[in-house]
Design an enzyme around this catalytic site. Sequence first.
Site, PDB file in Angstrom:
ATOM      1  N   CYS A  40       7.860  -1.895  -8.974  1.00 62.09           N
ATOM      2  CA  CYS A  40       7.095  -0.869  -9.534  1.00 62.09           C
ATOM      3  C   CYS A  40       7.578   0.516  -9.199  1.00 62.09           C
ATOM      4  O   CYS A  40       7.182   1.589  -9.472  1.00 62.09           O
ATOM      5  CB  CYS A  40       5.763  -0.952  -8.981  1.00 62.09           C
ATOM      6  N   HIS A  83       1.496  -0.680  -3.566  1.00 62.95           N
ATOM      7  CA  HIS A  83       2.075  -0.643  -4.980  1.00 62.95           C
ATOM      8  C   HIS A  83       2.248   0.997  -5.347  1.00 62.95           C
ATOM      9  O   HIS A  83       1.486   1.703  -4.629  1.00 62.95           O
ATOM     10  CB  HIS A  83       0.683  -1.105  -6.001  1.00 62.95           C
ATOM     11  N   ASN A 126      -0.642   3.267 -13.638  1.00 65.18           N
ATOM     12  CA  ASN A 126      -0.285   1.960 -12.891  1.00 65.18           C
ATOM     13  C   ASN A 126       0.709   1.125 -13.954  1.00 65.18           C
ATOM     14  O   ASN A 126       0.466   1.077 -14.828  1.00 65.18           O
ATOM     15  CB  ASN A 126      -1.485   1.005 -12.721  1.00 65.18           C
TER      16      ASN A 126
END
Length: 701
Positions: free
Chosen positions: A129, A298, A339
Amino acid sequence: MFACLFCVCLPDSHAQLMRFRGDSYFPALQNTERGVKHYEMSSDGKGGRIGNSKNFGGQNYQKLRKDCEKRKQLFVDTLFPPSNYSLFLEEGRHTDIEWKRPAEIAEDPHLFVEGAQPNDVTQGILGNCWFVSACSALTHNLKLLEKVIPSPEDQEWSPKRQYCGIFRFCFWRFGRWIDVVIDDLLPTRDGKLLFARSKTANEFWSALLEKAFAKLYGCYENLVGGRLSDALQDVSGGVAETISTRKYLERDPAASSTTLFDHVKTSFDHGALIVAAIAAKTKEEIEMSLDCGLVKGHAYAVTAVRFIEVNKQKTSIGSKIGAFFSGHRDREMLIRLQNPWGEKEWNGPWSDDSKEWEMVSEAHKRELGITVDEDGEFWMPWNEFVDHFTDISLCQLFNTSHLSLSKRFHEDIHHGEWTTNGSKSGAPNDLAGGCLNFTATCCSNPQYLLDVTTPQNEMYFSLTQMEINEGLKRREPHISIGMHLMKVERNRKYRVHQPMDGAATSDYSNSRSVCLTVRDVAPGRYILMPTTFAPREQTTFLLRGYADFHFKLQPLTRHVPPSGLFSCASVTQSVTRLQIRKAEYHRRPNDSLDNSLKFYCIIQSDKEKCQTSVQVGSMNPEWNDLFLFHRKDRRQRYGIELWHERFGPDTLVARAELVALMDNECKEVDLPLVPPKSKSVSESVGTISIQMCAYDDPYYI
C-alpha cells in the site's frame, strides 16, 4: 520508525502471501496458441545495477524496441523474467501463477483510459500500500506523471505502430532519473491480475508501473512493507518528510491543527505528493479495521485538501433563501483520501452519504466531484483526521525556475561520503564521526557552510544515502542517518572542531532519506553537518538544499588556514574566538545620536575586519555574535569600534582596544569605550562586554 511505514497491507481475504506457479510457465514462453514468438533479450551482464548509466541494467528502451520491431517478436525481459525469480526472495516454490500479456487479460488493452485518476491504482493481494498510495497521489500531478511514464502516447497500443510488448518507466534514484525497461507479462491467477490494477479492466498503466518498481527493488516480494517517503521520492524526486501529527502539535504549543492544515494545504496546492497512515502499535493491529471504517497500519493517498463552504443554518427552504440573501456562510476544513484497496471508507461526519453534505450547495458538490460510490475515496473533517491519522508523509516539489511567477526556491546539491580514510577515530582525515552523542568525534563528519541573509526564511535539506545493492534481491539494511545545523562565527571559513549551538537537528532514521525543515532562523553563518548515528559507518550520500533566498552550501575541507608558502612548518598557529555581548553607557556618548538607535560593532585585527549585526531600539545594545581569528603569535591586538547607523553617513560613537593572550582559557572582559578622538581611558563613556577564548591549538575550536 512507525509501524505504518512498514505496513503489510494485504486485504482481509488474503491474509497470507500469494502462492504462484511461475517457473513452470517460464519455459513455455513461445505461446504457440496465439502464434506469437517471444524474443528474449539478454542483459549486458550488469546484474541489474544502475552503475553510471541512466538505463537500469544497461537496457536501452529504443534499441530494444527497434530490435523487436526488426525481428517481429514480442519482448521478454531476461533481467526480470516471468518466473519465480521475479516474484520471491526464495525461488523454490510451487505456484499456480500464469504470466499473461494485457491482450490475454482484457479486450482492447490500453495504457490509459480517459487519463489517470486516483482509483486507477487499486492494490492487489501484495502488501505494498505504501507504493500504491504514492501512485494514487501521483495522478494529481500530470506533469510529474509524464516524467514517470515518459511519452505515454508512444507506448500506447496503436494500429499505427507495431506492438512489441515493451514498456519504459522512470524512477528517481540518488539524484538521477533512471529508465527501467520491462516486458508486459503480468502475474495472474484464473485470468485476473493478482497485484495492482485499475478499476477499468482494460487499463494497465498501474500494473505495468508496479512491475517496473518491483524490478528496481529486485522482486515483487521486496515490495511487501516499505516506507511511504521512499515511494514518494522514487516517483517524484522531491524532498520527502514524515510528519507525526502528535509530535507536530506537541512541539509547538502555539501551533494548532489549523496551522498544520495550512501547511498541508499549501504543500498540496504547490504539487506535493501526500500520503497519510495510522500507526499500528503491535503486529496484531496491522490492518485492523476500526469502527469508523479506517484501517490501522495502512496508507491512504491524500487527493484533496480544501475549505468547503457550508450553510450551518437549518436546511429548510426558507432558511436557505434567507442565508443566501444574508450571505451567511461558514467554512469547513476537509481532506479527501483514497484507500488503495478501493473499498473500506471513513463512515463518520462528511462521509459519502452523511447529512453534513446537506449544508453544501449542489453546484459546490459538483465542483468537488462528490460521489457516494464505494470506490475507496472519501472526505473527512480535518479535526477527525488529526485525531485518527498519526503520520503524514509529504513529498515537496520545489519551484526552482527563474521564469516562474510563483514562489521560487534556490537549490544546491552535493555528493559526499562518510569515510574513515583508514584513519583512527577523530583523526584530521576521518570523515565518519557519528552524531552529537559522540562529542569527541562528531565534528569529524563532512561540513557545509551557508549564510542566512534574511530573518524570514524557509529552508529544506534532504539527505539520501546510496543503495549499495540497487536492483538486487538481497537488500542490506540502511545506516541510521541525520543532520545537524549549528550557528557558527560570522567570519568562520574553516571546519568546526567542537559542536556549537544547534539551530536545528533532524530525526535520525535508518531510512534511505531524512529531511530537515528550518524556518525563520536568525541571519548569520551556519554549518550543516550530515552524519551517521554511530561513528565509523561508511557510505556515500546525496545532500540537497532548498531555500527561499539565494544561498550556497560550501563544503569545508581545510581545518585551519595554510601556514604560507615560505612559513616554517614548525610555526604554531593560535586561534581566538570573540563574542561581542553588550555595550553600556554612563553618559551619552554623542549628542548627534538620533532616535533610530541602531548600533553595530566593527572588530579589526591587523589582517581582518568584521562587523556585527545591527541592533535596534536600545541605547544599551546587546549582541550574540561570534568571530574567529587565527594568528601566529601569542599576543593579539584588536580594535573594536561602536557605530551608529543613520540615514546619512554612519557615525563612529566610541572605540575600545583588546589584547588577547594565548592562555587557553575563556574569560569575560569589560573594556572602556572612549570617544573617537580621545586617547585617555579616563574619558570613557561606558563599557563593552566581550567573551574572549584564546588557544594555542588551532584545532581546538
